[in-house]
Design a protein around this motif. Structure first.
Motif, PDB file in Angstrom:
ATOM      1  N   GLY A 217       0.767  -1.112  -0.057  1.00  0.00           N
ATOM      2  CA  GLY A 217      -0.156   0.025   0.050  1.00  0.00           C
ATOM      3  C   GLY A 217       0.892   1.255  -0.004  1.00  0.00           C
ATOM      4  N   GLY A 218       0.352   2.407  -0.492  1.00  0.00           N
ATOM      5  CA  GLY A 218       0.735   3.418  -0.433  1.00  0.00           C
ATOM      6  C   GLY A 218       1.334   3.768  -1.830  1.00  0.00           C
ATOM      7  N   ALA A 219       1.888   4.965  -2.127  1.00  0.00           N
ATOM      8  CA  ALA A 219       2.660   5.453  -3.450  1.00  0.00           C
ATOM      9  C   ALA A 219       3.719   6.734  -3.179  1.00  0.00           C
ATOM     10  CB  ALA A 219       1.528   5.753  -4.162  1.00  0.00           C
ATOM     11  N   VAL A 220       4.730   6.467  -4.010  1.00  0.00           N
ATOM     12  CA  VAL A 220       5.908   7.616  -3.967  1.00  0.00           C
ATOM     13  C   VAL A 220       5.556   8.332  -5.391  1.00  0.00           C
ATOM     14  CG1 VAL A 220       8.354   7.947  -4.206  1.00  0.00           C
ATOM     15  CG2 VAL A 220       7.304   5.828  -2.926  1.00  0.00           C
ATOM     16  N   LEU A 221       5.222   9.657  -4.835  1.00  0.00           N
ATOM     17  CA  LEU A 221       5.230  10.557  -6.129  1.00  0.00           C
ATOM     18  C   LEU A 221       6.297  11.019  -6.602  1.00  0.00           C
ATOM     19  CD1 LEU A 221       2.046  12.729  -4.400  1.00  0.00           C
ATOM     20  CD2 LEU A 221       1.829  10.373  -5.812  1.00  0.00           C
ATOM     21  N   LEU A 222       6.706  10.945  -7.722  1.00  0.00           N
ATOM     22  CA  LEU A 222       7.841  11.163  -8.437  1.00  0.00           C
ATOM     23  C   LEU A 222       7.786  12.535  -9.281  1.00  0.00           C
ATOM     24  CD1 LEU A 222       9.325   7.863  -9.710  1.00  0.00           C
ATOM     25  CD2 LEU A 222      10.007   9.355  -7.628  1.00  0.00           C
ATOM     26  N   GLY A 223       6.658  12.659  -9.687  1.00  0.00           N
ATOM     27  CA  GLY A 223       6.460  13.804 -10.811  1.00  0.00           C
ATOM     28  C   GLY A 223       7.160  13.727 -12.248  1.00  0.00           C
ATOM     29  N   ASP A 243       7.332   4.897   9.956  1.00  0.00           N
ATOM     30  CA  ASP A 243       6.560   3.854  10.238  1.00  0.00           C
ATOM     31  C   ASP A 243       5.790   4.000   8.795  1.00  0.00           C
ATOM     32  OD1 ASP A 243       4.598   2.071  10.841  1.00  0.00           O
ATOM     33  OD2 ASP A 243       4.028   2.976  12.876  1.00  0.00           O
ATOM     34  N   LEU A 244       5.565   2.640   8.328  1.00  0.00           N
ATOM     35  CA  LEU A 244       4.936   2.708   7.239  1.00  0.00           C
ATOM     36  C   LEU A 244       3.495   2.458   7.213  1.00  0.00           C
ATOM     37  CD1 LEU A 244       7.505   0.780   4.806  1.00  0.00           C
ATOM     38  CD2 LEU A 244       7.142   3.379   5.100  1.00  0.00           C
ATOM     39  N   ARG A 245       2.816   2.050   8.325  1.00  0.00           N
ATOM     40  CA  ARG A 245       1.550   1.763   8.551  1.00  0.00           C
ATOM     41  C   ARG A 245       0.723   2.820   8.236  1.00  0.00           C
ATOM     42  NH1 ARG A 245       1.346  -0.192  14.715  1.00  0.00           N
ATOM     43  NH2 ARG A 245       2.663   1.640  14.618  1.00  0.00           N
ATOM     44  N   CYS A 246      -0.243   2.562   7.399  1.00  0.00           N
ATOM     45  CA  CYS A 246      -1.398   3.579   6.854  1.00  0.00           C
ATOM     46  C   CYS A 246      -0.877   4.769   6.088  1.00  0.00           C
ATOM     47  CB  CYS A 246      -1.981   4.380   8.104  1.00  0.00           C
ATOM     48  SG  CYS A 246      -2.663   3.077   9.396  1.00  0.00           S
ATOM     49  N   VAL A 247       0.396   4.694   5.453  1.00  0.00           N
ATOM     50  CA  VAL A 247       0.909   5.657   4.323  1.00  0.00           C
ATOM     51  C   VAL A 247       0.072   5.556   3.381  1.00  0.00           C
ATOM     52  CG1 VAL A 247       2.805   5.939   2.822  1.00  0.00           C
ATOM     53  CG2 VAL A 247       2.952   5.112   5.192  1.00  0.00           C
ATOM     54  N   ASP A 248      -0.191   6.878   2.861  1.00  0.00           N
ATOM     55  CA  ASP A 248      -0.857   7.098   1.641  1.00  0.00           C
ATOM     56  C   ASP A 248       0.071   7.431   0.475  1.00  0.00           C
ATOM     57  OD1 ASP A 248      -2.852   7.678  -0.258  1.00  0.00           O
ATOM     58  OD2 ASP A 248      -3.342   9.610   0.470  1.00  0.00           O
ATOM     59  N   GLU A 249       0.889   8.427   1.015  1.00  0.00           N
ATOM     60  CA  GLU A 249       1.852   8.985  -0.239  1.00  0.00           C
ATOM     61  C   GLU A 249       3.031   9.491   0.653  1.00  0.00           C
ATOM     62  OE1 GLU A 249      -1.470  10.883  -3.504  1.00  0.00           O
ATOM     63  OE2 GLU A 249      -0.351  12.186  -2.192  1.00  0.00           O
ATOM     64  N   VAL A 257      12.863  18.144   0.545  1.00  0.00           N
ATOM     65  CA  VAL A 257      11.772  18.299   1.396  1.00  0.00           C
ATOM     66  C   VAL A 257      10.828  17.297   1.208  1.00  0.00           C
ATOM     67  CG1 VAL A 257      12.182  20.556   2.204  1.00  0.00           C
ATOM     68  CG2 VAL A 257      10.788  20.133   0.139  1.00  0.00           C
ATOM     69  N   PRO A 258      10.783  15.886   1.466  1.00  0.00           N
ATOM     70  CA  PRO A 258       9.777  14.924   1.216  1.00  0.00           C
ATOM     71  C   PRO A 258       8.569  15.139   2.272  1.00  0.00           C
ATOM     72  CG  PRO A 258      11.732  14.033   2.372  1.00  0.00           C
ATOM     73  CD  PRO A 258      12.081  15.333   1.996  1.00  0.00           C
ATOM     74  N   VAL A 259       7.480  14.803   1.499  1.00  0.00           N
ATOM     75  CA  VAL A 259       6.364  14.868   2.420  1.00  0.00           C
ATOM     76  C   VAL A 259       5.573  13.612   2.450  1.00  0.00           C
ATOM     77  CG1 VAL A 259       3.840  16.093   2.752  1.00  0.00           C
ATOM     78  CG2 VAL A 259       5.843  17.265   1.803  1.00  0.00           C
ATOM     79  N   LEU A 260       5.327  13.132   3.680  1.00  0.00           N
ATOM     80  CA  LEU A 260       4.389  11.848   4.000  1.00  0.00           C
ATOM     81  C   LEU A 260       2.924  12.240   4.541  1.00  0.00           C
ATOM     82  CD1 LEU A 260       5.800   8.630   5.449  1.00  0.00           C
ATOM     83  CD2 LEU A 260       3.496   9.569   6.377  1.00  0.00           C
ATOM     84  N   THR A 261       2.100  11.461   3.770  1.00  0.00           N
ATOM     85  CA  THR A 261       0.624  11.679   4.350  1.00  0.00           C
ATOM     86  C   THR A 261      -0.052  10.297   4.497  1.00  0.00           C
ATOM     87  OG1 THR A 261      -0.255  11.603   1.869  1.00  0.00           O
ATOM     88  CG2 THR A 261       0.231  13.889   3.010  1.00  0.00           C
ATOM     89  N   ARG A 262      -0.681  10.024   5.675  1.00  0.00           N
ATOM     90  CA  ARG A 262      -1.223   8.878   6.128  1.00  0.00           C
ATOM     91  C   ARG A 262      -2.690   8.829   5.471  1.00  0.00           C
ATOM     92  NH1 ARG A 262       2.404   6.216   8.875  1.00  0.00           N
ATOM     93  NH2 ARG A 262       4.340   7.330   9.868  1.00  0.00           N
TER      94      ARG A 262
END
Length: 267
Positions: A217-223, A243-249, A257-262
């Motif tokens: 689950g989840g995705a890495v946005l590269l552009g 922690d990769l639980r509930c990772v959305d993007e 400046v990477p950004v993690l959303t859950r």
């Protein structure tokens, strides 16, 4: 004198006469030597022609192939169109190389031939980087978009480029719209590759964006494909440290400046 006209004759000096005969003999010898030379040259030319055209010493005795791992040697020899017993002077290696280059796996071809009767081809094969869904199965392709194989079985060692279903055959080419995703597939570092289930090309209206869909689950946005090395490093750092639980993007479009959303609903 009386009683009739006198006929007088002037005899040639014996030395002059001898000299004249010697000049004539020298001319004859020179002409004879020239004739002998011409005959010898013609005989040599005929002999060389016979050796090349008729003698088995100058025929093709062997057609060898090096470097082919995914293309049968028999196929390469057949496509080259060169047969044993063919005179070496009739072998067109340029035409043979062009024919071999049409085979799906072949990238580059070099050729050689020797007076021993061997005609050799060295093949550099293409490297598969991804598989794409096709109309008749999974398309194995290289970074240039060349279709290498079509298979009903998904190759687990290659990354899937998801999206459009391509109608292409081995030896054909995938459209340019898939090339950015293939570039990503070819450059994925070994530490990141096992975590990527597929590469997606997502339409964001004005431009298409590349995303790495992760196993679990989840995705890495590269552009886009700019700064790929920095984006890969940023994504891998995030995947290792958070922690990769509930990772959305994981957004690494600005790799510094990477950004993690859950996922909000996930617990």
């Amino acid at each position: 004198p009386q009683g009739g006209a006198a006929v007088s004759s002037i005899s040639m000096d014996p030395r002059l006469q001898a000299r004249r005969l010697e000049v004539l003999r020298l001319r004859g010898r020179r002409r004879l030597r020239a004739l002998v030379v011409v005959v010898a040259l013609v005989a040599t030319a005929v002999g060389i022609w016979w050796l090349i055209e008729r003698s088995p010493l100058f025929d093709v005795d062997e057609v060898s192939v090096r470097g082919a791992a995914n293309t049968p040697v028999e196929t390469i020899v057949e496509v080259a169109g060169i047969t044993r017993g063919q005179p070496l002077v009739e072998v067109d290696t340029g035409e043979a190389k062009a024919a071999i280059a049409t085979l799906p796996w072949v990238d580059e071809v070099t050729a050689s031939r020797s007076v021993t009767g061997e005609v050799g081809f060295t093949v550099t094969e293409r490297v598969p980087v991804a598989v794409l869904p096709g109309a008749e199965g999974w398309l194995m392709v290289d970074s240039d978009g060349r279709v290498l194989e079509v298979s009903d079985v998904l190759d687990a060692g290659l990354v899937v480029v998801d999206g459009a279903r391509w109608n292409a055959q081995p030896g054909g080419w995938i459209g340019e719209s898939a090339l950015p995703a293939l570039e990503v597939a070819s450059l994925l570092p070994s530490g990141l590759r096992p975590k990527v289930a597929s590469i997606q090309v997502v339409d964001h209206g004005v431009t298409e964006q590349l995303e790495l869909v992760l196993f679990g689950g989840g995705a890495v946005l590269l552009g886009d494909t700019d700064e790929l090395d920095d984006k890969f490093l940023s994504a891998l750092t995030m995947l290792v440290r958070v922690d990769l639980r509930c990772v959305d993007e994981i957004d690494v479009r600005a790799p510094a400046v990477p950004v993690l959303t859950r996922i909000d609903e996930c617990s």
